[in-house]
Design an enzyme around this catalytic site. Sequence first.
Site, PDB file in Angstrom:
ATOM      1  N   ARG A 244       2.997   8.683   8.098  1.00 13.48           N
ATOM      2  CA  ARG A 244       2.433   8.986   6.770  1.00 13.48           C
ATOM      3  C   ARG A 244       0.904   8.953   6.842  1.00 13.48           C
ATOM      4  NH1 ARG A 244       4.278   5.474   2.027  1.00 13.48           N
ATOM      5  NH2 ARG A 244       4.244   3.940   3.688  1.00 13.48           N
TER       6      ARG A 244
ATOM      7  N   ARG B 248      10.949  -5.639  -7.483  1.00 11.02           N
ATOM      8  CA  ARG B 248      11.522  -5.747  -6.146  1.00 11.02           C
ATOM      9  C   ARG B 248      12.424  -6.967  -6.020  1.00 11.02           C
ATOM     10  NH1 ARG B 248       7.055  -2.606  -3.811  1.00 11.02           N
ATOM     11  NH2 ARG B 248       7.307  -2.398  -1.582  1.00 11.02           N
TER      12      ARG B 248
ATOM     13  N   ARG C 255       8.358  -5.064   6.969  1.00  9.87           N
ATOM     14  CA  ARG C 255       8.525  -4.679   5.557  1.00  9.87           C
ATOM     15  C   ARG C 255       9.982  -4.333   5.267  1.00  9.87           C
ATOM     16  NH1 ARG C 255       4.486  -0.041   5.409  1.00  9.87           N
ATOM     17  NH2 ARG C 255       5.332   0.395   3.348  1.00  9.87           N
TER      18      ARG C 255
ATOM     19  N   ARG D  29      -2.403   3.774   6.391  1.00  9.99           N
ATOM     20  CA  ARG D  29      -2.286   2.425   5.846  1.00  9.99           C
ATOM     21  C   ARG D  29      -2.108   1.404   6.951  1.00  9.99           C
ATOM     22  NH1 ARG D  29       2.054   2.795   1.007  1.00  9.99           N
ATOM     23  NH2 ARG D  29       2.672   0.824   1.935  1.00  9.99           N
TER      24      ARG D  29
ATOM     25  N   LYS E 250       9.613   7.111  -2.433  1.00  2.00           N
ATOM     26  CA  LYS E 250       9.415   6.750  -3.847  1.00  2.00           C
ATOM     27  C   LYS E 250       8.140   7.396  -4.398  1.00  2.00           C
ATOM     28  CE  LYS E 250       9.220   2.308  -2.956  1.00  2.00           C
ATOM     29  NZ  LYS E 250       9.412   2.348  -1.492  1.00  2.00           N
TER      30      LYS E 250
HETATM   31  P1  AP5 Z   1       6.406   7.866   0.479  1.00  2.00           P
HETATM   32  O1  AP5 Z   1       6.750   8.712  -0.709  1.00  2.00           O
HETATM   33  O2  AP5 Z   1       4.985   7.469   0.659  1.00  2.00           O
HETATM   34  O3  AP5 Z   1       7.383   6.586   0.557  1.00  2.00           O
HETATM   35  P2  AP5 Z   1       7.464   5.283  -0.329  1.00  2.00           P
HETATM   36  O4  AP5 Z   1       8.912   5.015  -0.600  1.00  2.00           O
HETATM   37  O5  AP5 Z   1       6.553   5.373  -1.509  1.00  2.00           O
HETATM   38  O6  AP5 Z   1       6.981   4.228   0.745  1.00  2.00           O
HETATM   39  P3  AP5 Z   1       5.954   3.010   0.697  1.00  2.00           P
HETATM   40  O7  AP5 Z   1       5.808   2.598   2.129  1.00  2.00           O
HETATM   41  O8  AP5 Z   1       4.716   3.320  -0.067  1.00  2.00           O
HETATM   42  O9  AP5 Z   1       6.787   1.948  -0.061  1.00  2.00           O
HETATM   43  P4  AP5 Z   1       6.598   0.426  -0.037  1.00  2.00           P
HETATM   44  O10 AP5 Z   1       7.524   0.033  -1.119  1.00  2.00           O
HETATM   45  O11 AP5 Z   1       6.832  -0.257   1.247  1.00  2.00           O
HETATM   46  O12 AP5 Z   1       5.039   0.210  -0.276  1.00  2.00           O
HETATM   47  P5  AP5 Z   1       4.214  -0.224  -1.551  1.00  2.00           P
HETATM   48  O13 AP5 Z   1       2.949   0.497  -1.527  1.00  2.00           O
HETATM   49  O14 AP5 Z   1       5.051  -0.190  -2.777  1.00  2.00           O
HETATM   50  O15 AP5 Z   1       6.924   8.656   1.776  1.00  2.00           O
HETATM   51  C1  AP5 Z   1       6.736   8.106   3.078  1.00  2.00           C
HETATM   52  C2  AP5 Z   1       6.452   9.251   4.068  1.00  2.00           C
HETATM   53  O16 AP5 Z   1       7.617  10.086   4.161  1.00  2.00           O
HETATM   54  C3  AP5 Z   1       5.286  10.174   3.659  1.00  2.00           C
HETATM   55  O17 AP5 Z   1       4.590  10.568   4.803  1.00  2.00           O
HETATM   56  C4  AP5 Z   1       5.999  11.391   3.016  1.00  2.00           C
HETATM   57  O18 AP5 Z   1       5.227  12.580   3.172  1.00  2.00           O
HETATM   58  C5  AP5 Z   1       7.300  11.441   3.827  1.00  2.00           C
HETATM   59  N1  AP5 Z   1       8.420  11.946   3.051  1.00  2.00           N
HETATM   60  C6  AP5 Z   1       8.750  11.640   1.751  1.00  2.00           C
HETATM   61  N2  AP5 Z   1       9.882  12.277   1.401  1.00  2.00           N
HETATM   62  C7  AP5 Z   1      10.288  12.993   2.493  1.00  2.00           C
HETATM   63  C8  AP5 Z   1      11.405  13.863   2.761  1.00  2.00           C
HETATM   64  N3  AP5 Z   1      12.343  14.106   1.836  1.00  2.00           N
HETATM   65  N4  AP5 Z   1      11.484  14.401   4.015  1.00  2.00           N
HETATM   66  C9  AP5 Z   1      10.551  14.143   4.968  1.00  2.00           C
HETATM   67  N5  AP5 Z   1       9.474  13.345   4.763  1.00  2.00           N
HETATM   68  C10 AP5 Z   1       9.354  12.772   3.543  1.00  2.00           C
HETATM   69  O19 AP5 Z   1       3.976  -1.782  -1.239  1.00  2.00           O
HETATM   70  C11 AP5 Z   1       3.067  -2.197  -0.241  1.00  2.00           C
HETATM   71  C12 AP5 Z   1       2.986  -3.728  -0.254  1.00  2.00           C
HETATM   72  O20 AP5 Z   1       2.476  -4.185  -1.518  1.00  2.00           O
HETATM   73  C13 AP5 Z   1       4.302  -4.478  -0.082  1.00  2.00           C
HETATM   74  O21 AP5 Z   1       4.667  -4.612   1.280  1.00  2.00           O
HETATM   75  C14 AP5 Z   1       3.978  -5.814  -0.748  1.00  2.00           C
HETATM   76  O22 AP5 Z   1       3.189  -6.618   0.099  1.00  2.00           O
HETATM   77  C15 AP5 Z   1       3.126  -5.398  -1.927  1.00  2.00           C
HETATM   78  N6  AP5 Z   1       3.912  -5.130  -3.139  1.00  2.00           N
HETATM   79  C16 AP5 Z   1       4.000  -3.938  -3.788  1.00  2.00           C
HETATM   80  N7  AP5 Z   1       4.817  -4.035  -4.847  1.00  2.00           N
HETATM   81  C17 AP5 Z   1       5.251  -5.311  -4.877  1.00  2.00           C
HETATM   82  C18 AP5 Z   1       6.161  -6.001  -5.733  1.00  2.00           C
HETATM   83  N8  AP5 Z   1       6.781  -5.413  -6.770  1.00  2.00           N
HETATM   84  N9  AP5 Z   1       6.385  -7.318  -5.469  1.00  2.00           N
HETATM   85  C19 AP5 Z   1       5.776  -7.948  -4.451  1.00  2.00           C
HETATM   86  N10 AP5 Z   1       4.924  -7.344  -3.585  1.00  2.00           N
HETATM   87  C20 AP5 Z   1       4.672  -6.018  -3.801  1.00  2.00           C
END
Ligand code: AP5
Length: 208
Positions: free
Chosen positions: A126, A87, A163, A152, A13
């Site tokens: 990552r 979410r 997660r 992270r 994402k």
């Molecule tokens: P990346 O693009 O970083 O993936 P992502 O989908 O953004 O993954 P996240 O882990 O950041 O998502 P998340 O939803 O769990 O975390 P968030 O920060 O929102 O890519 C991942 C890796 O893959 C990278 O190394 C990249 O280089 C590689 N990659 C990408 N595309 C690729 C491809 N095509 N081929 C190969 N490699 C590739 O949330 C964190 C925490 O915050 C949650 O657990 C929760 O506690 C809280 N939180 C956040 N939002 C909310 C909400 N709305 N409600 C409640 N709690 C929330």
Amino acid sequence: MRLVFVGPPGAGKGTQAKIVCAKCNIPQISTGDMLRAAKAADKLPQDLIQRMAAGALVPDSVVVDLIDARTRGVDCDRGFLLDGFPRTVPQAEALDAMLRARGFKLDRVVALEVPRAMLIERAVLRRTDKRTGQIYHLKYSPPPPGADLEHRPDDREDVVERRLATYEAMTAELLPYYESLRILNRIDGVGSVDQVSDRIFAVLGAAK
Ligand code: AP5
């Protein structure tokens, strides 16, 4: 353009949001990044820090308030991309109400789909540049020498597993919700970053 990117941890994402936002000239708004920034500034309550570290969601009201305030910024006048919000269905309903009250609506929801084993590998390897926020992967997009990298705390394999379970449990009803509004596009997130962004630009009807 008002967009939402949904998908499990590691789906890509953030990586794809940066590409789309640069091209469409709209801000990327990531609730995960906002919560991590609040933590870094010592402004996140301890119970929320613990929830994030354990791979659980923070309460809906916390993220809804963050998004309500952030999307009032003047840089959001032309639109925005919400990355990782909503979410849950209550978050989605709050977003709809918020936008409706301002005379707007969501244009499109993009759901990135990637098999579980690949998600774990993507998240665990990552690394993010602390200074620029650029996202790297030790195997697929290695960082340049000298990058100031951060691993992270919630990218440890056991936390990623939790997660993923949280995502599956909490987000299960979100996709049918957006499907019923006919604004959901499911995108195959497997392939190179370029191949995935080609698929996203195709559904957005925008040139890359
Ligand atoms: P990346 O693009 O970083 O993936 P992502 O989908 O953004 O993954 P996240 O882990 O950041 O998502 P998340 O939803 O769990 O975390 P968030 O920060 O929102 O890519 C991942 C890796 O893959 C990278 O190394 C990249 O280089 C590689 N990659 C990408 N595309 C690729 C491809 N095509 N081929 C190969 N490699 C590739 O949330 C964190 C925490 O915050 C949650 O657990 C929760 O506690 C809280 N939180 C956040 N939002 C909310 C909400 N709305 N409600 C409640 N709690 C929330």
